[in-house]
Motif scaffolding. Structure first.
Motif, PDB file in Angstrom:
ATOM      1  N   TYR A  86       0.462  -1.058  -0.023  1.00  0.00           N
ATOM      2  CA  TYR A  86       0.200   0.025  -0.130  1.00  0.00           C
ATOM      3  C   TYR A  86       1.178   1.273  -0.004  1.00  0.00           C
ATOM      4  CZ  TYR A  86      -3.187   3.794   1.619  1.00  0.00           C
ATOM      5  OH  TYR A  86      -3.530   4.709   1.908  1.00  0.00           O
ATOM      6  N   PHE A 146      -4.553  -3.269  -0.424  1.00  0.00           N
ATOM      7  CA  PHE A 146      -5.255  -2.613  -1.039  1.00  0.00           C
ATOM      8  C   PHE A 146      -7.234  -3.075  -0.731  1.00  0.00           C
ATOM      9  CE2 PHE A 146      -2.748  -2.685  -4.832  1.00  0.00           C
ATOM     10  CZ  PHE A 146      -1.820  -2.064  -3.898  1.00  0.00           C
ATOM     11  N   PHE A 147      -7.804  -1.762  -0.028  1.00  0.00           N
ATOM     12  CA  PHE A 147      -9.238  -2.234   0.189  1.00  0.00           C
ATOM     13  C   PHE A 147      -9.939  -2.700   1.777  1.00  0.00           C
ATOM     14  CE2 PHE A 147      -8.932  -4.033  -4.467  1.00  0.00           C
ATOM     15  CZ  PHE A 147      -9.850  -2.482  -5.132  1.00  0.00           C
ATOM     16  N   PRO A 171     -10.344  -1.666   5.085  1.00  0.00           N
ATOM     17  CA  PRO A 171     -11.279  -0.248   6.036  1.00  0.00           C
ATOM     18  C   PRO A 171     -10.251   0.825   6.626  1.00  0.00           C
ATOM     19  CG  PRO A 171     -12.203  -2.600   6.234  1.00  0.00           C
ATOM     20  CD  PRO A 171     -10.455  -2.258   5.704  1.00  0.00           C
ATOM     21  N   TYR A 185      -8.173   2.901   5.661  1.00  0.00           N
ATOM     22  CA  TYR A 185      -6.861   3.699   4.937  1.00  0.00           C
ATOM     23  C   TYR A 185      -7.030   4.067   3.936  1.00  0.00           C
ATOM     24  CZ  TYR A 185      -3.639  -0.611   5.708  1.00  0.00           C
ATOM     25  OH  TYR A 185      -3.326  -1.502   6.618  1.00  0.00           O
ATOM     26  N   GLN A 201      -8.578   3.424  -1.365  1.00  0.00           N
ATOM     27  CA  GLN A 201      -8.661   2.193  -0.972  1.00  0.00           C
ATOM     28  C   GLN A 201      -8.144   1.427  -2.350  1.00  0.00           C
ATOM     29  OE1 GLN A 201     -10.650   0.617   1.111  1.00  0.00           O
ATOM     30  NE2 GLN A 201      -9.981   2.139   2.769  1.00  0.00           N
ATOM     31  N   GLU A 202      -7.599   1.909  -2.882  1.00  0.00           N
ATOM     32  CA  GLU A 202      -6.750   1.141  -5.031  1.00  0.00           C
ATOM     33  C   GLU A 202      -6.669   3.003  -5.379  1.00  0.00           C
ATOM     34  OE1 GLU A 202     -10.864   1.571  -7.829  1.00  0.00           O
ATOM     35  OE2 GLU A 202     -10.479   0.187  -6.622  1.00  0.00           O
ATOM     36  N   HIS A 222      -8.711  -9.315  -3.423  1.00  0.00           N
ATOM     37  CA  HIS A 222      -7.988  -7.515  -3.829  1.00  0.00           C
ATOM     38  C   HIS A 222      -7.248  -7.617  -4.531  1.00  0.00           C
ATOM     39  CE1 HIS A 222      -9.941  -6.159   0.615  1.00  0.00           C
ATOM     40  NE2 HIS A 222     -10.220  -7.193   0.474  1.00  0.00           N
TER      41      HIS A 222
END
Length: 170
Positions: free
Chosen positions: A72, A93-94, A96, A98, A101-102, A125
């Motif tokens: 990330y 990725f994806f 919660p 953060y 998200q992408e 993900h």
């Protein structure tokens, strides 16, 4: 020659087994390696800030490598650094909480490696992310840590570095 910046995962350190193996691959090609310690920072976006401070606008060709939360961190930082390569292992990725998200991979080439049996970051993900951004994706019979796949990781990373070096020599 490029410089490789590693970003370790949440529960890992700057010189874990994957980073040591990949650093050996980079050094064998004459590439400098930087592996900051982020273990004092729980917030992934604070880790991004640290990476950007360490990178500090270097004009060298850059390759970002990240594992889990470090994936990330590397992807988010790529929007500023614009690396020649982005090598992500089980990227978070994806997730919660953060901020991104992408995060779009802003690199000349992006490779994602994920374990089918990952119980921390679902493999779906990475599939979703790779599909959206047309990233190279390798799914391996492994878990989140991918430690049993280090030989495969070194081959894939070596191939990416070879492609980057070829481009630089043109």
């Amino acid at each position: 020659m490029p410089t490789v910046y590693f970003a370790h995962g949440k529960e890992s350190g700057p010189w874990g087994s994957k980073i040591l193996a990949l650093a050996d691959v980079a050094r064998s090609k004459g590439i400098e390696v930087v592996s900051p310690d982020y273990s004092d920072l729980a917030d992934p976006d604070e880790r991004v800030k640290r990476l950007l401070e360490i990178w500090n606008g270097s004009q060298d060709t850059t390759v970002l490598v990240g594992s889990s939360m470090g994936g990330y961190v590397s992807a988010v930082a790529s929007s500023v650094i614009k690396p020649a390569g982005l090598f992500l292992m089980a990227p978070a990725f994806f997730i919660p909480g953060y901020a991104a998200q992408e995060p779009p991979p802003c690199a000349d080439r992006t490779t994602i490696v994920h374990g089918w049996n990952d119980d921390i970051v679902p493999v779906e993900h990475s599939i979703r992310f790779a599909r959206k951004f047309r990233a190279e994706l390798h799914l391996l019979d492994s878990d989140h840590r991918l430690n049993d796949q280090i030989p495969t990781l070194t081959i894939l990373f070596g191939q990416m570095l070879n492609n980057i070096i070829e481009e630089l020599l043109k």
